[in-house]
Design a protein around this motif. Structure first.
Motif, PDB file in Angstrom:
ATOM      1  N   GLY A  84       0.805  -1.210   0.000  1.00  0.00           N
ATOM      2  CA  GLY A  84       0.000   0.000   0.000  1.00  0.00           C
ATOM      3  C   GLY A  84       0.836   1.257   0.000  1.00  0.00           C
ATOM      4  N   HIS A  85       1.973   1.230   0.680  1.00  0.00           N
ATOM      5  CA  HIS A  85       2.839   2.408   0.754  1.00  0.00           C
ATOM      6  C   HIS A  85       3.307   2.818  -0.636  1.00  0.00           C
ATOM      7  CE1 HIS A  85       5.840   5.198   2.337  1.00  0.00           C
ATOM      8  NE2 HIS A  85       6.740   4.621   1.561  1.00  0.00           N
ATOM      9  N   LEU A  86       3.644   1.851  -1.482  1.00  0.00           N
ATOM     10  CA  LEU A  86       4.146   2.180  -2.813  1.00  0.00           C
ATOM     11  C   LEU A  86       3.026   2.440  -3.815  1.00  0.00           C
ATOM     12  CD1 LEU A  86       7.173  -0.283  -3.167  1.00  0.00           C
ATOM     13  CD2 LEU A  86       7.209   2.172  -2.704  1.00  0.00           C
ATOM     14  N   THR A  87       1.969   1.629  -3.775  1.00  0.00           N
ATOM     15  CA  THR A  87       0.911   1.806  -4.764  1.00  0.00           C
ATOM     16  C   THR A  87       0.120   3.093  -4.548  1.00  0.00           C
ATOM     17  OG1 THR A  87      -0.603   0.461  -3.421  1.00  0.00           O
ATOM     18  CG2 THR A  87       0.622  -0.669  -5.155  1.00  0.00           C
ATOM     19  N   GLN A  88       0.153   3.644  -3.327  1.00  0.00           N
ATOM     20  CA  GLN A  88      -0.579   4.873  -3.066  1.00  0.00           C
ATOM     21  C   GLN A  88       0.233   6.132  -3.355  1.00  0.00           C
ATOM     22  OE1 GLN A  88      -2.195   4.650   0.919  1.00  0.00           O
ATOM     23  NE2 GLN A  88      -3.104   2.651   0.517  1.00  0.00           N
ATOM     24  N   ARG A  89       1.453   5.974  -3.809  1.00  0.00           N
ATOM     25  CA  ARG A  89       2.239   7.142  -4.217  1.00  0.00           C
ATOM     26  C   ARG A  89       1.560   7.786  -5.426  1.00  0.00           C
ATOM     27  NH1 ARG A  89       7.504   7.844  -2.423  1.00  0.00           N
ATOM     28  NH2 ARG A  89       7.956   8.958  -4.360  1.00  0.00           N
ATOM     29  N   SER A  90       1.579   9.102  -5.487  1.00  0.00           N
ATOM     30  CA  SER A  90       0.813   9.817  -6.507  1.00  0.00           C
ATOM     31  C   SER A  90       1.248   9.464  -7.926  1.00  0.00           C
ATOM     32  CB  SER A  90       0.943  11.330  -6.283  1.00  0.00           C
ATOM     33  OG  SER A  90       2.311  11.723  -6.347  1.00  0.00           O
ATOM     34  N   GLU A  91       2.538   9.170  -8.118  1.00  0.00           N
ATOM     35  CA  GLU A  91       2.997   8.884  -9.475  1.00  0.00           C
ATOM     36  C   GLU A  91       2.519   7.523  -9.982  1.00  0.00           C
ATOM     37  OE1 GLU A  91       4.816   9.366  -6.716  1.00  0.00           O
ATOM     38  OE2 GLU A  91       6.865   8.608  -6.949  1.00  0.00           O
ATOM     39  N   GLU A 102       6.715   6.412 -23.024  1.00  0.00           N
ATOM     40  CA  GLU A 102       8.141   6.404 -22.722  1.00  0.00           C
ATOM     41  C   GLU A 102       8.566   7.539 -21.787  1.00  0.00           C
ATOM     42  OE1 GLU A 102       6.845   5.573 -25.712  1.00  0.00           O
ATOM     43  OE2 GLU A 102       7.340   3.481 -25.327  1.00  0.00           O
ATOM     44  N   ILE A 103       7.697   8.538 -21.577  1.00  0.00           N
ATOM     45  CA  ILE A 103       8.061   9.584 -20.614  1.00  0.00           C
ATOM     46  C   ILE A 103       7.814   9.117 -19.192  1.00  0.00           C
ATOM     47  CG2 ILE A 103       7.504  11.385 -22.289  1.00  0.00           C
ATOM     48  CD1 ILE A 103       5.002  12.000 -20.615  1.00  0.00           C
ATOM     49  N   SER A 104       7.140   7.978 -19.034  1.00  0.00           N
ATOM     50  CA  SER A 104       6.830   7.439 -17.704  1.00  0.00           C
ATOM     51  C   SER A 104       7.660   6.187 -17.462  1.00  0.00           C
ATOM     52  CB  SER A 104       5.337   7.139 -17.585  1.00  0.00           C
ATOM     53  OG  SER A 104       4.573   8.299 -17.777  1.00  0.00           O
ATOM     54  N   GLN A 105       8.953   6.369 -17.329  1.00  0.00           N
ATOM     55  CA  GLN A 105       9.855   5.236 -17.192  1.00  0.00           C
ATOM     56  C   GLN A 105       9.578   4.415 -15.939  1.00  0.00           C
ATOM     57  OE1 GLN A 105      12.669   4.063 -19.317  1.00  0.00           O
ATOM     58  NE2 GLN A 105      11.143   5.066 -20.607  1.00  0.00           N
ATOM     59  N   GLY A 106       9.150   5.071 -14.866  1.00  0.00           N
ATOM     60  CA  GLY A 106       8.875   4.344 -13.635  1.00  0.00           C
ATOM     61  C   GLY A 106       7.736   3.359 -13.789  1.00  0.00           C
ATOM     62  N   ILE A 107       6.635   3.818 -14.417  1.00  0.00           N
ATOM     63  CA  ILE A 107       5.496   2.930 -14.626  1.00  0.00           C
ATOM     64  C   ILE A 107       5.868   1.789 -15.558  1.00  0.00           C
ATOM     65  CG2 ILE A 107       3.198   2.777 -15.669  1.00  0.00           C
ATOM     66  CD1 ILE A 107       2.579   5.504 -14.545  1.00  0.00           C
ATOM     67  N   LEU A 108       6.573   2.111 -16.640  1.00  0.00           N
ATOM     68  CA  LEU A 108       6.953   1.070 -17.589  1.00  0.00           C
ATOM     69  C   LEU A 108       7.894   0.048 -16.948  1.00  0.00           C
ATOM     70  CD1 LEU A 108       7.484   2.926 -20.989  1.00  0.00           C
ATOM     71  CD2 LEU A 108       5.576   1.487 -20.277  1.00  0.00           C
ATOM     72  N   GLN A 109       8.817   0.497 -16.116  1.00  0.00           N
ATOM     73  CA  GLN A 109       9.702  -0.455 -15.452  1.00  0.00           C
ATOM     74  C   GLN A 109       8.909  -1.349 -14.506  1.00  0.00           C
ATOM     75  OE1 GLN A 109      13.092   1.154 -13.390  1.00  0.00           O
ATOM     76  NE2 GLN A 109      13.791  -0.844 -12.697  1.00  0.00           N
ATOM     77  N   ALA A 110       7.951  -0.770 -13.779  1.00  0.00           N
ATOM     78  CA  ALA A 110       7.124  -1.577 -12.873  1.00  0.00           C
ATOM     79  C   ALA A 110       6.352  -2.634 -13.653  1.00  0.00           C
ATOM     80  CB  ALA A 110       6.174  -0.677 -12.098  1.00  0.00           C
ATOM     81  N   VAL A 111       5.790  -2.242 -14.807  1.00  0.00           N
ATOM     82  CA  VAL A 111       5.048  -3.190 -15.641  1.00  0.00           C
ATOM     83  C   VAL A 111       5.980  -4.274 -16.162  1.00  0.00           C
ATOM     84  CG1 VAL A 111       3.788  -3.452 -17.813  1.00  0.00           C
ATOM     85  CG2 VAL A 111       3.258  -1.546 -16.290  1.00  0.00           C
ATOM     86  N   PHE A 306      12.903   1.709 -20.933  1.00  0.00           N
ATOM     87  CA  PHE A 306      11.734   0.851 -21.102  1.00  0.00           C
ATOM     88  C   PHE A 306      10.771   1.497 -22.085  1.00  0.00           C
ATOM     89  CE2 PHE A 306      13.599   0.041 -17.010  1.00  0.00           C
ATOM     90  CZ  PHE A 306      13.649  -1.346 -16.961  1.00  0.00           C
ATOM     91  N   VAL A 307      10.137   0.660 -22.893  1.00  0.00           N
ATOM     92  CA  VAL A 307       9.228   1.147 -23.927  1.00  0.00           C
ATOM     93  C   VAL A 307       7.959   0.300 -23.919  1.00  0.00           C
ATOM     94  CG1 VAL A 307      11.070   1.998 -25.422  1.00  0.00           C
ATOM     95  CG2 VAL A 307      10.282  -0.351 -25.665  1.00  0.00           C
ATOM     96  N   LEU A 308       6.896   0.846 -24.504  1.00  0.00           N
ATOM     97  CA  LEU A 308       5.684   0.069 -24.713  1.00  0.00           C
ATOM     98  C   LEU A 308       5.858  -0.630 -26.059  1.00  0.00           C
ATOM     99  CD1 LEU A 308       3.217  -0.357 -22.990  1.00  0.00           C
ATOM    100  CD2 LEU A 308       2.035   1.398 -24.298  1.00  0.00           C
ATOM    101  N   THR A 309       6.258  -1.881 -25.996  1.00  0.00           N
ATOM    102  CA  THR A 309       6.664  -2.611 -27.198  1.00  0.00           C
ATOM    103  C   THR A 309       5.492  -2.925 -28.107  1.00  0.00           C
ATOM    104  OG1 THR A 309       8.472  -3.610 -25.945  1.00  0.00           O
ATOM    105  CG2 THR A 309       7.855  -4.660 -28.021  1.00  0.00           C
ATOM    106  N   LEU A 310       4.414  -3.417 -27.538  1.00  0.00           N
ATOM    107  CA  LEU A 310       3.254  -3.798 -28.341  1.00  0.00           C
ATOM    108  C   LEU A 310       1.984  -3.222 -27.742  1.00  0.00           C
ATOM    109  CD1 LEU A 310       3.971  -7.561 -29.116  1.00  0.00           C
ATOM    110  CD2 LEU A 310       4.080  -5.654 -30.709  1.00  0.00           C
ATOM    111  N   GLN A 311       1.110  -2.710 -28.618  1.00  0.00           N
ATOM    112  CA  GLN A 311      -0.199  -2.231 -28.216  1.00  0.00           C
ATOM    113  C   GLN A 311      -1.182  -2.752 -29.264  1.00  0.00           C
ATOM    114  OE1 GLN A 311      -0.008   2.102 -26.872  1.00  0.00           O
ATOM    115  NE2 GLN A 311       1.815   1.977 -28.145  1.00  0.00           N
ATOM    116  N   LEU A 335       0.854  -3.411 -10.359  1.00  0.00           N
ATOM    117  CA  LEU A 335       1.930  -2.858  -9.528  1.00  0.00           C
ATOM    118  C   LEU A 335       1.879  -3.460  -8.134  1.00  0.00           C
ATOM    119  CD1 LEU A 335       4.207  -0.826  -8.936  1.00  0.00           C
ATOM    120  CD2 LEU A 335       2.424   0.846  -8.364  1.00  0.00           C
ATOM    121  N   ALA A 336       0.661  -3.572  -7.565  1.00  0.00           N
ATOM    122  CA  ALA A 336       0.521  -4.196  -6.248  1.00  0.00           C
ATOM    123  C   ALA A 336       1.039  -5.627  -6.274  1.00  0.00           C
ATOM    124  CB  ALA A 336      -0.941  -4.165  -5.806  1.00  0.00           C
ATOM    125  N   ALA A 337       0.732  -6.352  -7.339  1.00  0.00           N
ATOM    126  CA  ALA A 337       1.207  -7.731  -7.463  1.00  0.00           C
ATOM    127  C   ALA A 337       2.727  -7.777  -7.554  1.00  0.00           C
ATOM    128  CB  ALA A 337       0.585  -8.388  -8.693  1.00  0.00           C
TER     129      ALA A 337
END
Length: 442
Positions: A84-91, A102-111, A306-311, A335-337
């Motif tokens: 909860g501490h990490l998933t509730q961070r605003s970013e 690609e401007i959201s490297q943190g989210i892409l790395q988490a994924v 990190f990039v979004l390789t396939l959509q 992210l929680a998982a």
């Protein structure tokens, strides 16, 4: 206070642009009998303080059980505080992947980390960025198999979760697929002889849940040759994700696709959602899987990126080229998982072993009661089915004692009268389990 972003002049400009004299003209195509000619019969608006007070009073009517013996696709596990501490961070507090990903490297790395963990747990080569839930992920696997092979048949084990089978039939109806169910045997496992008879040249996928809805662990290694001999795909589905920490990965047992529910990985039961659809596959499906796929690369300076390789959804490409109509993912739940799995690390296996031990203890204690008997003889994980004299009466007595009881199977399985599906996770102590048995002791 009222707020309207448009002035009267703004509204006139827009109406002139579309050629109408009044806002009501926008509803001209709706027959008069379907239009509401009066204000809605709603109580007056509340202030923020009044609304908070009313919502708080409603929440206090909830009565959470002291002990939960209910599973059937939703499982109570201990969630470390760091999740909860990490998933509730605003970013991170969004379920959406940014369009300029690609401007959201943190989210892409988490994924990316989430995908890597899921691929390893399932024994697959690739996992997507998540889906809505286990039921839709399972149905998507069936549709993917049908499109890949150009076939129109799907065989699903009757021991697959009833809600999953219902969602599957909805997807099948929309895609022109025929669904056939394969029965289970006295050990609670898929009837392989019946499966062999059901699989035909038109069969695209065979869906087997393990542990299945009855908690029984299926023999996927024995099922895979039957499926592949007909040129079909074997889809392994699951509802209890922690079982992946104990059982041999489905990919190593011959499964082609793996789909299931990831709620048990760091996500609360939460009155039914949001949950987390897991979807993993072998390499041949890399460019065909639904949803999104994050990948690792290097930028022009040689730094890891990190990039979004396939959509593959139709919002990004032409509808006729889309592989799925899935329009979002469950990035926050994923992210929680990921945090949960990173927190547990190799302790996921001892956790799974503890779940199996707790269920085994509860099962043995209940079998000591008069009139209670095992419904199946197959090996189980943390759920099991027992026959008892009065399932409704047992659940009523448990409810009076603040215990959430089992699921009566008679509604979904008329062939199992008097059967009760029960679950035990690591949250239950020996004292909890003993109390549950004592409450219903004659």
């Amino acid at each position: 206070m009222d707020y309207s972003p448009h002035t009267a002049e703004d509204r006139k400009t827009m109406m002139d642009a579309v050629g109408i004299a009044a806002i009501e003209d926008l509803f001209g195509d709706i027959p008069e009998r379907w239009r509401l000619s009066r204000l809605l019969d709603l109580p007056p608006a509340l202030s923020e303080q009044e609304a908070f007070t009313q919502m708080k009073a409603l929440s206090e009517r909830n009565r959470l059980p002291d002990i939960t013996l209910t599973g059937a696709g939703a499982y109570r596990h201990y969630i470390p505080a760091v999740v909860g501490h990490l998933t509730q961070r605003s970013e991170f507090s969004t379920a959406y992947t940014p369009y300029q990903a690609e401007i959201s490297q943190g989210i892409l790395q988490a994924v990316y980390e989430y995908q890597t963990m899921i691929a390893r747990l399932t024994g697959m080569q690739v996992a997507n960025a998540s889906m809505y839930d286990g039921a839709s992920a399972t149905a998507e696997a069936a549709v993917l198999s049908a499109r890949t092979l150009g076939r129109t048949g799907v065989v699903v084990a009757r021991s697959v979760h009833p809600a999953y089978r219902q969602v599957l039939r909805t997807y099948a109806w929309a895609n022109g697929l025929a669904v056939e169910e394969a029965p289970f045997t006295g050990d609670g496992r898929l009837d392989r002889e019946a499966l062999a008879a059901a699989v035909r040249e038109s069969t695209a996928a065979v869906i087997v849940q393990s542990p299945n809805y009855f908690g029984v662990v299926e023999d996927l290694a024995a099922v895979a040759p039957l499926v592949h001999a007909a040129g079909a795909h074997l889809v392994h589905c699951f509802t209890e994700a922690t079982s992946l920490g104990l059982l041999k990965p489905a990919g190593e047992l011959g499964a082609d696709l793996c789909a299931g529910e990831g709620q048990a990985f760091g996500n609360p039961v939460s009155y039914g959602g949001p949950y987390l659809g897991i979807f993993a596959a072998t390499n041949p499906f890399l460019r065909k899987i639904p949803g999104r796929l994050a990948g690792a690369t290097v930028d022009r300076d040689g730094r890891r990126a990190f990039v979004l390789t396939l959509q593959t959804r139709e919002q990004h490409i032409r509808r006729e080229k889309a592989t799925s109509n899935i329009c979002s993912n469950e990035a926050l739940c994923a992210l929680a998982a990921a945090v949960y799995l990173a927190c547990l690390g190799k302790n996921l296996k001892p956790l799974a072993e503890l779940n199996a031990a707790k269920a085994g203890y509860l099962r043995r204690r209940l079998l000591d009661l008069p009139g209670w008997a095992p419904a199946f003889s197959g090996p189980v994980y943390n759920e099991f089915v027992l026959r008892c004299p009065d399932p409704e009466g047992v659940n009523a007595r448990w409810a009076e004692a603040g215990i959430s009881g089992g699921v009566s199977l008679a509604g979904d399985y008329p062939e199992l009268p008097g059967a009760l599906l029960l679950c035990a996770t690591e949250l239950l102590t020996r004292a909890d389990l003993d109390r549950a048995v004592d409450v219903i002791r004659p």
